[in-house]
Write a protein that holds these residues in place. Sequence first.
Motif, mmCIF file in Angstrom:
data_model
loop_
_atom_site.group_PDB
_atom_site.id
_atom_site.type_symbol
_atom_site.label_atom_id
_atom_site.label_comp_id
_atom_site.label_asym_id
_atom_site.label_seq_id
_atom_site.Cartn_x
_atom_site.Cartn_y
_atom_site.Cartn_z
ATOM 1 N N THR A 46 -33.404 38.181 18.944
ATOM 2 C CA THR A 46 -32.633 39.131 18.153
ATOM 3 C C THR A 46 -31.361 38.456 17.667
ATOM 4 O OG1 THR A 46 -31.706 41.362 18.140
ATOM 5 C CG2 THR A 46 -31.363 40.063 20.127
ATOM 6 N N GLU A 47 -30.664 39.119 16.778
ATOM 7 C CA GLU A 47 -29.344 38.665 16.349
ATOM 8 C C GLU A 47 -28.345 39.736 16.721
ATOM 9 O OE1 GLU A 47 -29.420 37.711 12.196
ATOM 10 O OE2 GLU A 47 -30.278 35.749 12.567
ATOM 11 N N VAL A 48 -27.260 39.335 17.390
ATOM 12 C CA VAL A 48 -26.235 40.266 17.839
ATOM 13 C C VAL A 48 -24.901 39.800 17.268
ATOM 14 C CG1 VAL A 48 -25.078 41.275 19.833
ATOM 15 C CG2 VAL A 48 -27.509 40.707 19.968
ATOM 16 N N LEU A 49 -24.326 40.594 16.416
ATOM 17 C CA LEU A 49 -23.006 40.392 15.821
ATOM 18 C C LEU A 49 -22.924 39.259 14.809
ATOM 19 C CD1 LEU A 49 -20.624 41.014 18.857
ATOM 20 C CD2 LEU A 49 -21.199 42.580 17.003
ATOM 21 N N PHE A 50 -23.521 38.124 15.055
ATOM 22 C CA PHE A 50 -23.391 36.973 14.165
ATOM 23 C C PHE A 50 -24.766 36.432 13.816
ATOM 24 C CE2 PHE A 50 -19.858 36.947 17.215
ATOM 25 C CZ PHE A 50 -18.821 37.228 16.353
ATOM 26 N N GLN A 51 -24.911 35.903 12.605
ATOM 27 C CA GLN A 51 -26.182 35.352 12.182
ATOM 28 C C GLN A 51 -26.555 34.176 13.066
ATOM 29 O OE1 GLN A 51 -26.335 34.271 8.076
ATOM 30 N NE2 GLN A 51 -28.404 33.499 8.190
ATOM 31 N N TYR A 109 -15.644 48.973 17.393
ATOM 32 C CA TYR A 109 -16.500 48.678 16.244
ATOM 33 C C TYR A 109 -17.434 47.505 16.539
ATOM 34 C CZ TYR A 109 -14.178 51.964 13.135
ATOM 35 O OH TYR A 109 -13.712 53.112 12.543
ATOM 36 N N LEU A 110 -16.967 46.511 17.267
ATOM 37 C CA LEU A 110 -17.850 45.404 17.636
ATOM 38 C C LEU A 110 -18.988 45.881 18.530
ATOM 39 C CD1 LEU A 110 -15.416 42.415 18.272
ATOM 40 C CD2 LEU A 110 -17.125 42.638 16.460
ATOM 41 N N VAL A 111 -18.690 46.758 19.484
ATOM 42 C CA VAL A 111 -19.751 47.308 20.338
ATOM 43 C C VAL A 111 -20.740 48.093 19.484
ATOM 44 C CG1 VAL A 111 -20.252 48.926 22.213
ATOM 45 C CG2 VAL A 111 -18.334 47.353 22.432
ATOM 46 N N MET A 112 -20.223 48.892 18.551
ATOM 47 C CA MET A 112 -21.106 49.665 17.682
ATOM 48 C C MET A 112 -22.007 48.754 16.851
ATOM 49 S SD MET A 112 -20.222 52.072 14.431
ATOM 50 C CE MET A 112 -19.573 50.641 13.622
ATOM 51 N N LEU A 113 -21.436 47.690 16.298
ATOM 52 C CA LEU A 113 -22.239 46.762 15.495
ATOM 53 C C LEU A 113 -23.280 46.045 16.355
ATOM 54 C CD1 LEU A 113 -19.519 45.265 13.155
ATOM 55 C CD2 LEU A 113 -21.424 46.747 12.514
ATOM 56 N N ALA A 114 -22.939 45.723 17.585
ATOM 57 C CA ALA A 114 -23.905 45.090 18.486
ATOM 58 C C ALA A 114 -25.064 46.037 18.767
ATOM 59 C CB ALA A 114 -23.224 44.666 19.785
ATOM 60 N N VAL A 115 -24.764 47.301 19.005
ATOM 61 C CA VAL A 115 -25.824 48.283 19.271
ATOM 62 C C VAL A 115 -26.698 48.456 18.038
ATOM 63 C CG1 VAL A 115 -26.241 50.738 19.765
ATOM 64 C CG2 VAL A 115 -24.583 49.458 21.111
ATOM 65 N N MET A 116 -26.134 48.260 16.856
ATOM 66 C CA MET A 116 -26.913 48.392 15.626
ATOM 67 C C MET A 116 -27.930 47.269 15.452
ATOM 68 S SD MET A 116 -24.094 49.930 12.995
ATOM 69 C CE MET A 116 -25.116 49.603 11.582
ATOM 70 N N SER A 117 -27.975 46.322 16.375
ATOM 71 C CA SER A 117 -29.065 45.342 16.362
ATOM 72 C C SER A 117 -30.371 46.002 16.787
ATOM 73 C CB SER A 117 -28.745 44.174 17.293
ATOM 74 O OG SER A 117 -28.808 44.596 18.649
ATOM 75 N N PHE A 118 -30.292 47.217 17.326
ATOM 76 C CA PHE A 118 -31.433 48.013 17.779
ATOM 77 C C PHE A 118 -32.201 47.341 18.910
ATOM 78 C CE2 PHE A 118 -30.699 49.971 13.659
ATOM 79 C CZ PHE A 118 -30.739 51.308 13.995
ATOM 80 N N ASN A 119 -31.554 46.439 19.619
ATOM 81 C CA ASN A 119 -32.175 45.811 20.775
ATOM 82 C C ASN A 119 -31.903 46.683 21.992
ATOM 83 O OD1 ASN A 119 -31.871 43.871 23.263
ATOM 84 N ND2 ASN A 119 -33.249 42.868 21.805
ATOM 85 N N GLY A 120 -32.951 47.018 22.743
ATOM 86 C CA GLY A 120 -32.810 47.886 23.905
ATOM 87 C C GLY A 120 -31.882 47.313 24.966
#
Length: 163
Positions: A46-51, A109-120
């Motif tokens: 997965t990708e979390v926060l950064f490409q 906002y960083l936590v929210m963006l990390a969760v938006m990776s949709f990784n469980g």
Amino acid sequence: MATTSTTSSHHDLGGWSETPFNHTGNMHFRRRKIFMHMTFFWGHNTEVLFQGWPGTRSSMYALSLVFVFFLAFVVECLSNCHLIKPGTSNAVAGTLRTAMYTLRSGLSYLVMLAVMSFNGGVFLAAVGGHAVGFIVFGTRASMKSSGGGSGSDKRTDLPPMEC
């Protein structure tokens, strides 16, 4: 003479993205498929926060989970902290509150963006970080205020986070 441009809009490419690719000074475009999960999935690819982060290595995925957990934990710490001492000047207290509020908002906002990776796993790390942070900081603040102390113990330095 009519020409067609390969650099037209990026708005509706049907999941494809054109990215500039420059080898010898000439602009070339390479198409690559962009895939983003729109439902929760499990796995370390997965990708979390950064490409490109955490990549495909399990150890980097574990590090990203620890990082997201830590971010959520710090958000709870900032939400329940008592750093400003009574008698601090209004200017200093206001500046400190503003800095803490800005930091808490940015980390949230960083936590929210990390969760938006949709990784469980990332989702569970974020929820776990908030839960542990609340247990450590939130309940301690609640115990102080219910123990018959002065009314000033009930307030934290920052206003509560609201939806």
